[in-house]
Every structure is written in structure tokens, then in C-alpha cells.
Design an enzyme around this catalytic site. Structure first.
Site, mmCIF file in Angstrom:
data_model
loop_
_atom_site.group_PDB
_atom_site.id
_atom_site.type_symbol
_atom_site.label_atom_id
_atom_site.label_comp_id
_atom_site.label_asym_id
_atom_site.label_seq_id
_atom_site.Cartn_x
_atom_site.Cartn_y
_atom_site.Cartn_z
ATOM 1 N N SER A 148 1.214 -1.151 0.182
ATOM 2 C CA SER A 148 -0.086 0.054 -0.056
ATOM 3 C C SER A 148 0.386 1.295 -0.154
ATOM 4 O O SER A 148 1.654 1.141 0.336
ATOM 5 C CB SER A 148 -1.205 0.295 1.243
ATOM 6 O OG SER A 148 -1.550 1.487 1.604
ATOM 7 N N TYR A 158 -0.960 -0.131 10.165
ATOM 8 C CA TYR A 158 -1.772 -1.003 9.130
ATOM 9 C C TYR A 158 0.057 -0.568 8.176
ATOM 10 O O TYR A 158 0.291 -1.397 7.353
ATOM 11 C CB TYR A 158 -2.723 -0.619 8.127
ATOM 12 C CG TYR A 158 -3.213 -0.554 6.926
ATOM 13 C CD1 TYR A 158 -4.074 -1.830 6.998
ATOM 14 C CD2 TYR A 158 -2.874 0.245 5.782
ATOM 15 C CE1 TYR A 158 -4.187 -1.918 5.518
ATOM 16 C CE2 TYR A 158 -3.569 -0.188 4.655
ATOM 17 C CZ TYR A 158 -3.780 -1.990 4.356
ATOM 18 O OH TYR A 158 -4.025 -1.511 2.883
HETATM 19 N N1 LIG Z 1 -8.746 -0.354 -1.830
HETATM 20 C C1 LIG Z 1 -8.021 -0.078 -1.415
HETATM 21 O O1 LIG Z 1 -8.101 1.351 -1.687
HETATM 22 C C2 LIG Z 1 -6.088 -0.601 -1.209
HETATM 23 C C3 LIG Z 1 -5.870 0.257 -0.729
HETATM 24 C C4 LIG Z 1 -3.737 -0.402 -0.591
HETATM 25 C C5 LIG Z 1 -4.079 -1.641 -0.142
HETATM 26 N N2 LIG Z 1 -4.950 -2.139 -0.598
HETATM 27 C C6 LIG Z 1 -4.517 -3.709 -0.520
HETATM 28 O O2 LIG Z 1 -4.980 -4.412 -1.213
HETATM 29 C C7 LIG Z 1 -5.065 -5.970 -0.847
HETATM 30 C C8 LIG Z 1 -6.895 -6.557 -1.327
HETATM 31 O O3 LIG Z 1 -7.879 -5.160 -0.751
HETATM 32 P P1 LIG Z 1 -8.803 -5.413 -1.640
HETATM 33 O O4 LIG Z 1 -9.271 -3.621 -2.203
HETATM 34 O O5 LIG Z 1 -9.584 -5.689 -2.743
HETATM 35 O O6 LIG Z 1 -10.904 -5.806 -0.779
HETATM 36 P P2 LIG Z 1 -11.279 -6.473 -0.612
HETATM 37 O O7 LIG Z 1 -12.721 -6.059 -1.733
HETATM 38 O O8 LIG Z 1 -11.763 -5.841 0.785
HETATM 39 O O9 LIG Z 1 -10.885 -8.144 -0.764
HETATM 40 C C9 LIG Z 1 -10.726 -8.523 0.378
HETATM 41 C C10 LIG Z 1 -10.552 -9.881 -0.281
HETATM 42 O O10 LIG Z 1 -9.014 -11.007 0.512
HETATM 43 C C11 LIG Z 1 -9.789 -11.673 1.714
HETATM 44 N N3 LIG Z 1 -9.231 -11.638 2.394
HETATM 45 C C12 LIG Z 1 -9.360 -10.903 3.516
HETATM 46 N N4 LIG Z 1 -9.706 -11.532 4.790
HETATM 47 C C13 LIG Z 1 -9.115 -12.418 4.491
HETATM 48 C C14 LIG Z 1 -8.587 -13.825 5.142
HETATM 49 N N5 LIG Z 1 -8.552 -13.611 6.763
HETATM 50 N N6 LIG Z 1 -8.742 -15.329 5.063
HETATM 51 C C15 LIG Z 1 -8.711 -15.176 3.670
HETATM 52 N N7 LIG Z 1 -9.015 -13.766 2.515
HETATM 53 C C16 LIG Z 1 -8.840 -12.985 3.205
HETATM 54 C C17 LIG Z 1 -11.512 -11.590 1.308
HETATM 55 O O11 LIG Z 1 -12.200 -12.886 0.899
HETATM 56 P P3 LIG Z 1 -12.669 -13.680 1.868
HETATM 57 O O12 LIG Z 1 -13.966 -11.877 2.445
HETATM 58 O O13 LIG Z 1 -14.017 -14.269 1.020
HETATM 59 O O14 LIG Z 1 -12.162 -14.247 2.661
HETATM 60 C C18 LIG Z 1 -11.699 -11.102 -0.359
HETATM 61 O O15 LIG Z 1 -11.550 -11.857 -1.192
HETATM 62 C C19 LIG Z 1 -5.139 -5.830 0.530
HETATM 63 O O16 LIG Z 1 -3.670 -6.136 0.709
HETATM 64 C C20 LIG Z 1 -4.663 -4.388 0.716
HETATM 65 O O17 LIG Z 1 -4.767 -3.461 2.476
HETATM 66 C C21 LIG Z 1 -5.943 -2.499 -1.155
#
Ligand SMILES: NC(=O)c1ccc[n+]([C@@H]2O[C@H](COP(=O)([O-])OP(=O)(O)OC[C@H]3O[C@@H](n4cnc5c(N)ncnc54)[C@H](OP(=O)(O)O)[C@@H]3O)[C@@H](O)[C@H]2O)c1
Length: 260
Positions: A148, A158
Site C-alpha cells: 500500500s 496497517y
Molecule cells: N482498496 C484500497 O484502497 C487498498 C489500498 C491499498 C492497499 N490495499 C490492499 O489491497 C489488498 C486487497 O484489498 P481490496 O481493496 O481488494 O479489499 P476487498 O475488496 O475487501 O477484498 C479483500 C479480499 O481478501 C479476502 N480476505 C480478507 N480477509 C481474509 C482472510 N482472513 N483470509 C483469507 N482471505 C481474506 C476477502 O475474501 P473473503 O472475505 O471471502 O475471505 C477478499 O477476497 C489488501 O492487502 C489491502 O490491504 C487496498
């Protein structure tokens, strides 16, 4: 779970954690479009099955699903075992699963903080350990660790966890490059996924909010070029550039941005 046979023309199998939503789902779609067979990991079995069906139908690739909560050591171990299986090599690991906590450090139970650290750091460490052994032995493979922009800023636990992901990925990229394995840290800024909704904070609109398909397209282009870091979006490249110039104390002022 489906039987797995990789054709000689396949770019190999990619394992994506957190593949049911957001960035992980976009990676799964794009990698299937490139012809990768897939192993999809997340907790929600029904959603995994539905994503797998769609990808098989749309792209004709093999898709396995692994239902696993990466917080739970025995479930994390099943993903490690899949990565280490010598008979079914994984060519690309995308460590993407993650979540954030709405409240500040002392307002969260220590167990919630521990769970976040486990998914963001321990799972990344253990899955990289499981994957990098066979990859270095084969002399081919790659890892994309989803970090991130928060890693460059003082953003509580985080940001601290993501700083570990950056530091580890940068080191591993140099350590294993000579053995045919690429490692890259992808540092998204605010991206339109389920992340903020799950955190129960308002998702914004406008210049600072990246489209998830744009993010993943840029990330894979950077990975193809052998970059160690991918920071999609000119606005976020500028912010990360600034963090290198601005004193750390001044950066502390940015810590409440994006939180309501
Ligand atoms: N969106 C942003 O603004 C942003 C910015 C910077 C970095 N990120 C990073 O990008 C990555 C993906 O985030 P996203 O934005 O795509 O979030 P998201 O839309 O909420 O998706 C999260 C995914 O992770 C899975 N997950 C969550 N907890 C889990 C666990 N304990 N075990 C296995 N799977 C788990 C969820 O599936 P289930 O609920 O089915 O397990 C889902 O498939 C993360 O590492 C986040 O920190 C996001």
C-alpha cells in the site's frame, strides 16, 4: 476443487489470495485472460465457487479453489502445502488478501490487531517461504505482494505492516533475481473495492480513487518490466516521491487522511 493439468503452452498456475473481491478478483480475471490456470484463496466458499465457474467459462482455464482463513494457522498451512507441492508447480503467487481496521490502535482489541498483522505479514511471509523454495529450485517464478501507499506514510499498524511487506519484497527481489524469480511490491493508493465498506468507512470518489482494473493492468505491466515496486497512478507516484523529501514529523500530519 478441479483436477489440474497444465498445458505446455500455459504460462503456468497463479495462486491469488483474496480472490473473491476487489484487487484479488481483478488479478484473477486478468491472469485468466493471460491463460494462467488459477488457484483462488479466500474464506467465502460460495463466492469462490461462483468466481471459479465464471473464470472457467469465460477463459477456459483450470481453476482450483482453496477455502482458507489466513488468520488460522492450520488453514494457512493448506495454502502453504499447495504452493510447495512439487507435482503442481505454482509459477506466480499474488499475496493480496487483506483488510484494515477502522479504529485506532488502542481502541481495537489486541486480538483484532493480531489478526490483521497475521493476514498482512505472517501469511505473506509463510506463503512466500512456501513458494520461493520450489521457484528458486526450478529457476523460474514470481511473487506480487500487494502492499500500500500507506507503507510510506505514518498510518498506524496497517502502514507498519505494509512497510514490512515493502522492505521484505525489496530485499527478496534482489536476493532471488539471480535465481530466475521476480518479486514485486504493488503499492495501491485508495482503490474502489470492498475494502472501505468492510472497514465501515466511506469510500470516496474523484482523482484519488483508482479503478481496480487500471491498478491491476499497471501492476502487471510493471511486473513484466521487472520492477521491484509498482505504484499505479501519477498522483500516487507524486505522493510517494514527496514522502522521500518531507521530514517524517511533517508526514505525521497526513495520518488521518481518508478516515471519517
Ligand atoms: N482498496 C484500497 O484502497 C487498498 C489500498 C491499498 C492497499 N490495499 C490492499 O489491497 C489488498 C486487497 O484489498 P481490496 O481493496 O481488494 O479489499 P476487498 O475488496 O475487501 O477484498 C479483500 C479480499 O481478501 C479476502 N480476505 C480478507 N480477509 C481474509 C482472510 N482472513 N483470509 C483469507 N482471505 C481474506 C476477502 O475474501 P473473503 O472475505 O471471502 O475471505 C477478499 O477476497 C489488501 O492487502 C489491502 O490491504 C487496498
Amino acid at each position: 476443487m478441479s483436477a489440474h493439468t497444465t498445458s505446455p503452452h500455459s504460462p503456468g498456475t497463479a495462486l491469488v489470495t483474496g480472490a473473491t473481491a476487489g484487487i484479488g478478483l481483478a488479478f484473477a480475471r486478468r491472469l485468466a485472460g493471460r491463460g494462467h490456470d488459477l488457484v483462488l484463496v479466500a474464506r467465502d466458499a460460495d463466492r469462490l465457487a461462483s468466481v471459479a465457474d465464471d473464470l472457467r467459462a469465460e477463459h477456459g482455464v483450470e481453476v482450483e479453489v482453496l477455502v482458507a482463513d489466513l488468520v488460522e494457522p492450520d488453514q494457512l498451512a493448506t495454502v502453504e502445502a499447495r504452493l510447495a507441492d512439487p507435482d503442481r508447480p505454482v509459477e506466480l503467487l499474488v499475496n493480496n488478501a487483506g483488510f484494515g481496521l477502522k479504529k485506532r490502535f488502542l481502541d481495537n482489541p489486541a486480538d483484532a490487531e493480531q489478526a490483521m498483522l497475521t493476514v498482512l505479514v505472517t501469511a505473506v511471509l509463510r506463503l512466500c517461504h512456501a513458494a520461493l523454495g520450489p521457484m528458486t529450485q526450478r529457476g523460474s517464478g514470481g511473487v506480487i505482494n500487494v502492499s500500500s501507499v500507506a507503507a510510506f506514510l505514518p498510518r498506524g499498524t496497517y502502514g507498519a505492516a505494509k512497510a514490512w511487506v515493502n522492505s521484505f519484497s525489496e530485499w527478496a527481489a534482489h536476493e532471488y533475481r539471480g535465481r530466475g524469480v521476480r518479486v514485486m511490491a504493488l503499492c495501491p493508493g485508495f482503490t474502489k473495492t470492498e475494502f472501505h465498506e468492510r472497514m465501515q468507512v466511506t469510500r470516496g470518489e474523484g482523482l484519488m480513487w483508482l479503478d481496480v482494473d487500471f491498478l491491476v493492468e499497471k501492476a502487471l505491466a510493471d511486473f513484466d518490466r521487472g520492477r521491484v515496486y509498482s505504484i499505479p497512478g501519477a498522483q500516487y507516484k507524486a505522493i510517494v516521491g514527496l514522502t522521500r523529501l518531507v521530514p517524517n514529523r511533517a508526514l505525521q500530519l497526513a495520518q488521518s487522511l481518508g478516515r471519517k
